[in-house]
Design a protein around this motif. Structure first.
Motif, PDB file in Angstrom:
ATOM      1  N   ARG A 157      -7.972  -5.079  -6.292  1.00 10.40           N
ATOM      2  CA  ARG A 157      -8.500  -5.150  -4.932  1.00 10.40           C
ATOM      3  C   ARG A 157      -7.634  -4.343  -3.970  1.00 10.40           C
ATOM      4  O   ARG A 157      -8.141  -3.614  -3.122  1.00 10.40           O
ATOM      5  N   GLY A 158      -6.306  -4.455  -4.122  1.00  4.36           N
ATOM      6  CA  GLY A 158      -5.399  -3.730  -3.244  1.00  4.36           C
ATOM      7  C   GLY A 158      -5.509  -2.222  -3.390  1.00  4.36           C
ATOM      8  O   GLY A 158      -5.548  -1.490  -2.396  1.00  4.36           O
ATOM      9  N   THR A 178      -7.928   1.951 -10.228  1.00  4.31           N
ATOM     10  CA  THR A 178      -8.709   0.733 -10.003  1.00  4.31           C
ATOM     11  C   THR A 178      -9.535   0.391 -11.241  1.00  4.31           C
ATOM     12  O   THR A 178      -9.604  -0.766 -11.645  1.00  4.31           O
ATOM     13  N   SER A 232     -12.666   6.615   3.557  1.00  2.69           N
ATOM     14  CA  SER A 232     -13.659   6.355   4.599  1.00  2.69           C
ATOM     15  C   SER A 232     -13.270   6.936   5.947  1.00  2.69           C
ATOM     16  O   SER A 232     -14.106   7.380   6.703  1.00  2.69           O
ATOM     17  N   LYS A 257      -8.980   5.634  -7.550  1.00  2.00           N
ATOM     18  CA  LYS A 257     -10.205   5.051  -8.103  1.00  2.00           C
ATOM     19  C   LYS A 257     -10.098   4.892  -9.618  1.00  2.00           C
ATOM     20  O   LYS A 257     -10.563   3.903 -10.177  1.00  2.00           O
ATOM     21  N   GLU A 280       0.829  -1.203   0.000  1.00  2.00           N
ATOM     22  CA  GLU A 280       0.000   0.000   0.000  1.00  2.00           C
ATOM     23  C   GLU A 280       0.865   1.255   0.000  1.00  2.00           C
ATOM     24  O   GLU A 280       0.556   2.242  -0.670  1.00  2.00           O
ATOM     25  N   CYS A 298      -8.952  -1.074  -2.006  1.00  2.00           N
ATOM     26  CA  CYS A 298      -8.945  -1.084  -0.537  1.00  2.00           C
ATOM     27  C   CYS A 298      -8.205   0.129   0.016  1.00  2.00           C
ATOM     28  O   CYS A 298      -8.642   0.750   0.978  1.00  2.00           O
ATOM     29  N   LEU A 299      -7.090   0.483  -0.611  1.00  2.00           N
ATOM     30  CA  LEU A 299      -6.341   1.660  -0.182  1.00  2.00           C
ATOM     31  C   LEU A 299      -7.162   2.932  -0.404  1.00  2.00           C
ATOM     32  O   LEU A 299      -7.218   3.801   0.471  1.00  2.00           O
ATOM     33  N   ARG A 352     -10.402   3.205  -0.477  1.00  2.00           N
ATOM     34  CA  ARG A 352     -11.477   3.216   0.520  1.00  2.00           C
ATOM     35  C   ARG A 352     -10.956   3.561   1.906  1.00  2.00           C
ATOM     36  O   ARG A 352     -11.619   4.248   2.675  1.00  2.00           O
ATOM     37  N   LYS A 353      -9.771   3.048   2.236  1.00  2.00           N
ATOM     38  CA  LYS A 353      -9.153   3.366   3.526  1.00  2.00           C
ATOM     39  C   LYS A 353      -8.940   4.862   3.672  1.00  2.00           C
ATOM     40  O   LYS A 353      -9.236   5.447   4.702  1.00  2.00           O
TER      41      LYS A 353
END
Length: 96
Positions: free
Chosen positions: A40-41, A30, A51, A27, A7, A44-45, A47-48
């Motif tokens: 996916r990695g 992605t 969020s 994004k 990450e 996830c980063l 979103r981390k």
């Protein structure tokens, strides 16, 4: 926030000091990535970062991450140089 090395590498390569631009860029990456595991990695980063309430401390976090990763890549470079320049046969008496 805890990040693993992968990450951190992604953020080092594609991030910037602006959190909103970084999340938007991740994004887009992605959407463009074909490999499911990498997709996916990166997602996830993104979103981390999106969020959690990281807006106020992200610029300082990003500067520290850049310094940490520059040290990491410099250390890897030195390890490669040492491995190339060391004659392992002379050190151990046999070829490794």
């Amino acid at each position: 926030m805890k990040l693993n090395v992968e990450e951190k590498k992604i953020l080092y390569a594609f991030g910037c000091g602006n959190l909103e631009n970084t999340v938007r860029r991740l994004k887009w990456i992605t959407a463009l990535t074909v490999d499911v595991k990498v997709k996916r990695g990166v997602l996830c980063l993104a979103r981390k970062l999106d969020s959690e309430n990281v807006g106020e401390w992200y610029p300082c976090f990003y500067r520290h991450l850049r310094l940490e990763m520059e040290g990491y890549f410099e250390a890897k470079k030195h390890i490669r140089i040492v491995e190339k320049s060391t004659d392992w046969e002379d050190l151990y008496g046999k070829a490794v």
